[in-house]
Design a protein around this motif. Sequence first.
Motif, PDB file in Angstrom:
ATOM      1  N   LEU A  91       0.832  -1.203   0.000  1.00 44.68           N
ATOM      2  CA  LEU A  91       0.000   0.000   0.000  1.00 44.68           C
ATOM      3  C   LEU A  91       0.869   1.256   0.000  1.00 44.68           C
ATOM      4  N   TRP A  95      -2.210   5.394   2.564  1.00 43.97           N
ATOM      5  CA  TRP A  95      -3.332   4.460   2.670  1.00 43.97           C
ATOM      6  C   TRP A  95      -4.088   4.612   3.978  1.00 43.97           C
ATOM      7  N   ARG A  98      -6.379   7.683   4.093  1.00 43.81           N
ATOM      8  CA  ARG A  98      -7.551   7.492   3.221  1.00 43.81           C
ATOM      9  C   ARG A  98      -8.516   6.470   3.828  1.00 43.81           C
ATOM     10  N   PHE A 113      -8.653  -0.003  -3.090  1.00 48.12           N
ATOM     11  CA  PHE A 113      -7.648   0.989  -3.432  1.00 48.12           C
ATOM     12  C   PHE A 113      -7.489   1.082  -4.953  1.00 48.12           C
ATOM     13  N   THR A 114      -6.759   2.087  -5.391  1.00 46.84           N
ATOM     14  CA  THR A 114      -6.465   2.274  -6.803  1.00 46.84           C
ATOM     15  C   THR A 114      -5.319   1.353  -7.205  1.00 46.84           C
ATOM     16  N   GLN A 145      -6.471  -5.172  -5.345  1.00 49.89           N
ATOM     17  CA  GLN A 145      -6.747  -3.815  -4.894  1.00 49.89           C
ATOM     18  C   GLN A 145      -7.125  -3.741  -3.424  1.00 49.89           C
ATOM     19  N   LEU A 183     -10.651   4.298  -3.149  1.00 48.46           N
ATOM     20  CA  LEU A 183      -9.757   5.234  -2.478  1.00 48.46           C
ATOM     21  C   LEU A 183      -8.613   5.618  -3.407  1.00 48.46           C
ATOM     22  N   ALA A 185      -5.556   6.253  -2.584  1.00 50.46           N
ATOM     23  CA  ALA A 185      -4.317   5.576  -2.207  1.00 50.46           C
ATOM     24  C   ALA A 185      -4.132   4.342  -3.084  1.00 50.46           C
ATOM     25  N   GLU A 186      -2.876   3.983  -3.335  1.00 54.13           N
ATOM     26  CA  GLU A 186      -2.586   2.934  -4.311  1.00 54.13           C
ATOM     27  C   GLU A 186      -2.296   1.584  -3.649  1.00 54.13           C
ATOM     28  N   ALA A 187      -2.784   0.551  -4.295  1.00 57.04           N
ATOM     29  CA  ALA A 187      -2.375  -0.821  -4.009  1.00 57.04           C
ATOM     30  C   ALA A 187      -1.357  -1.187  -5.077  1.00 57.04           C
TER      31      ALA A 187
END
Length: 227
Positions: A91, A95, A98, A113-114, A145, A183, A185-187
Amino acid sequence: MAAPLSLIIPTLNAAPSLPDCLQALMPGLELGLIREVIVSDGGSDDATPRIAGDTGATLVTGASGRGAQLAAGAKAARGEWLLFLHADTYLSPDWAERAAHHMDTRPGKAAAFTLKYRSDDRAARWLEARANRRARWLGLPYGDQGLLVSRKLYDEIGGYADVPLMEDVMIVRALGKARLSFLSAEARTSAEKYERDGWRKRAWGNAALLTRFLLGAKPETLAKAYH
């Protein structure tokens, strides 16, 4: 008051990726968000159990199979919220912020997540854009994700099914698009399988399996083709 969030990570010989996955959770500890981390292992014969123990995670063991392992981890969890995360997904640092905002403002919804692939290949940008559009338009995020969901909502929809494939699709379909948020925030997930098999070949192969599932094929049948 106890921290609200239980992390559930299914593993099977995940020693190469698990340390970085766990390290990426630190913002949640700093924010006081994480109550526990549960590593639900399906019979690893590498260093996965030792890594879980060394980092203070709770180790749950059982038969292999991601759906069963996710369900077993959820059963052991004590948090009011659950975050299911693959061991090869890291993450992004934002993360926790968010996730906390979602938990405070949208208690009746789950969130994913994105998606971002850990690759510099141009095809990675094509595929993650395609996957994120699919997720938002159809309410079908990838299991990569992550899934953030309250214990109450998780129990209401029946949790993860004990199936060898498509457990991620089944649970988000049970949620429905209206109860799913995304969200920023990125995965950041592994690109290893795509780099090995070819980005477009594997992407279209996965799409074909999903189409067959949505048309009624059983997960057990699809698992044979996938593996």
